[in-house]
Design a protein around this motif. Sequence first.
Motif, short mmCIF file in Angstrom:
data_model
loop_
_atom_site.label_atom_id
_atom_site.label_comp_id
_atom_site.label_asym_id
_atom_site.label_seq_id
_atom_site.Cartn_x
_atom_site.Cartn_y
_atom_site.Cartn_z
N GLY A 14 12.61 14.33 -6.54
CA GLY A 14 11.77 15.36 -5.81
C GLY A 14 11.30 14.59 -4.50
O GLY A 14 12.15 13.88 -3.78
N ILE A 15 10.40 15.00 -4.03
CA ILE A 15 9.91 14.40 -2.78
C ILE A 15 8.32 14.02 -2.93
O ILE A 15 7.45 14.90 -3.79
CB ILE A 15 10.02 15.36 -1.65
N SER A 16 7.78 13.10 -2.41
CA SER A 16 6.39 12.82 -2.22
C SER A 16 5.97 12.03 -1.11
O SER A 16 6.47 10.84 -1.07
CB SER A 16 5.84 12.35 -3.59
N GLU A 206 -0.21 8.43 -8.46
CA GLU A 206 -0.17 8.32 -7.26
C GLU A 206 -0.87 6.87 -6.55
O GLU A 206 -1.27 6.08 -7.37
CB GLU A 206 -1.20 9.43 -6.50
N CYS A 207 -0.24 6.19 -5.49
CA CYS A 207 -0.69 5.02 -4.98
C CYS A 207 -0.69 5.22 -3.46
O CYS A 207 0.26 5.04 -2.76
CB CYS A 207 0.35 3.90 -5.44
N THR A 208 -1.64 5.82 -2.82
CA THR A 208 -1.42 6.06 -1.37
C THR A 208 -1.46 5.17 -0.39
O THR A 208 -0.55 5.00 0.44
CB THR A 208 -2.54 7.20 -1.23
N TYR A 209 -2.12 4.10 -0.70
CA TYR A 209 -2.31 2.94 0.25
C TYR A 209 -2.07 1.46 -0.60
O TYR A 209 -2.60 1.56 -1.73
CB TYR A 209 -4.01 2.94 0.93
N MET A 245 3.72 6.64 -6.53
CA MET A 245 4.50 7.77 -5.47
C MET A 245 3.08 8.23 -4.75
O MET A 245 2.05 7.74 -4.83
CB MET A 245 5.00 9.12 -6.43
N HIS A 246 3.52 9.10 -3.80
CA HIS A 246 2.41 9.78 -3.00
C HIS A 246 1.99 8.67 -1.86
O HIS A 246 0.82 8.54 -1.68
CB HIS A 246 1.15 10.26 -3.88
N PHE A 247 3.02 8.03 -1.24
CA PHE A 247 2.70 6.72 -0.34
C PHE A 247 2.34 7.52 1.12
O PHE A 247 2.87 8.61 1.50
CB PHE A 247 3.79 5.89 -0.44
N SER A 248 1.28 6.85 1.43
CA SER A 248 1.21 7.32 3.01
C SER A 248 2.01 7.08 4.03
O SER A 248 2.91 5.92 3.64
CB SER A 248 -0.16 6.46 3.46
N GLN A 249 2.14 7.75 4.97
CA GLN A 249 3.11 7.52 6.09
C GLN A 249 2.81 6.29 6.98
O GLN A 249 3.58 6.11 7.93
CB GLN A 249 3.18 8.90 7.08
N LEU A 250 1.80 5.74 6.69
CA LEU A 250 1.32 4.51 7.40
C LEU A 250 2.33 3.59 6.90
O LEU A 250 2.45 2.41 7.76
CB LEU A 250 -0.04 3.91 6.90
N PHE A 275 8.83 5.35 -5.99
CA PHE A 275 9.20 6.66 -5.74
C PHE A 275 9.32 6.85 -4.26
O PHE A 275 8.36 7.39 -3.59
CB PHE A 275 8.41 7.71 -6.25
N ALA A 276 10.42 6.21 -3.51
CA ALA A 276 10.64 6.40 -2.05
C ALA A 276 11.85 6.23 -1.77
O ALA A 276 12.81 5.61 -2.50
CB ALA A 276 9.62 5.05 -1.40
N PRO A 277 12.30 6.92 -0.77
CA PRO A 277 13.79 7.17 -0.48
C PRO A 277 14.46 5.79 -0.34
O PRO A 277 13.91 5.03 0.78
CB PRO A 277 13.85 8.22 0.64
N ALA A 278 15.69 5.75 -0.59
CA ALA A 278 16.36 4.34 -0.27
C ALA A 278 16.73 4.38 1.02
O ALA A 278 17.26 3.30 1.66
CB ALA A 278 17.54 4.50 -1.24
N SER A 279 16.82 5.69 1.83
CA SER A 279 17.26 5.40 3.12
C SER A 279 16.68 4.95 4.15
O SER A 279 16.52 4.64 5.38
CB SER A 279 17.58 7.17 3.76
#
Length: 284
Positions: A14-16, A206-209, A245-250, A275-279
């Motif tokens: 999915g996406i997070s 979740e692990c946002t920061y 998952m649920h990482f910040s866009q920082l 859980f982050a895209p390989a791209s």
Amino acid sequence: MLTEVQAGPYTVRGISIGGVYTSLQVPELNVVLDAGVPLRSFATTDHIFLSHGHSDHASALGALLGIRGLVGKHSPAQVFLPAEIESAVQEALAALQRLHRSAIELETIPMRHGDTRKVYRDIWVRAFQTHHAGPSLGYQFFRRITKLKPEHQNLPGEEIGRLRREGVPGIFDELERLEVAYATDTLSKVLETAPSILESRVLILECTYLDEKRTVEETQERLHLHLDEIIARAEQFQNEALVLMHFSQLYSPDHVRDLIRERVPPSLHERIRVFAPASNQWFG
């Protein structure tokens, strides 16, 4: 492309992205976890679990349910959600139906901390409290299995079968096999208030920061989890796999992987699934 990781016997796809959208699917359990974005391939899943009502986790529910008819799913989906937000979700979907001029089929199943419900077959779910703004829940999926009590283990197979068919009491123990737990948008306090999630075969957390860009104190003010808090509890995680998952866009996806590899003790890192895209580009 969707992100996909293998965690023990389970696939998490999915996406997070923290604060933007989160929607995950565990196909082996036939469940979708949150609906922050309407993914066509998730629409055939019959059981949807909302952690809370914030838009990045719930705003695409109506669109996801609407897609079901387009892909040939005409039975109502079951939507498990915190009891306190049930009426608001129903009101929002009613407004959407008026806009679309078509019905949205669903069954809402209100849950509170400690509630246990059968999902399907031998899969059950128990809700547990998470610690965020407003009503919020995590979900722990488990299988209920029966095991012959030790004092009866020498009985012939035919006799065991007869006792099982007749439902004779006192022959079997009923056990819970903890499979997957999901906890998002929460303080690390959840690891203390719901300690059994540390024993689930797979924990999606979740692990946002991840570093000094946000301190632990700042993260807690935002009611989220910091990697430092996970590292401090590294020995407590008994899970076969820990999906972060649920990482910040920082952070870019590659930066996420680098920081986790550099900072997490090896004994825990080998069980972490990032859980982050390989791209190295966030979705959208």
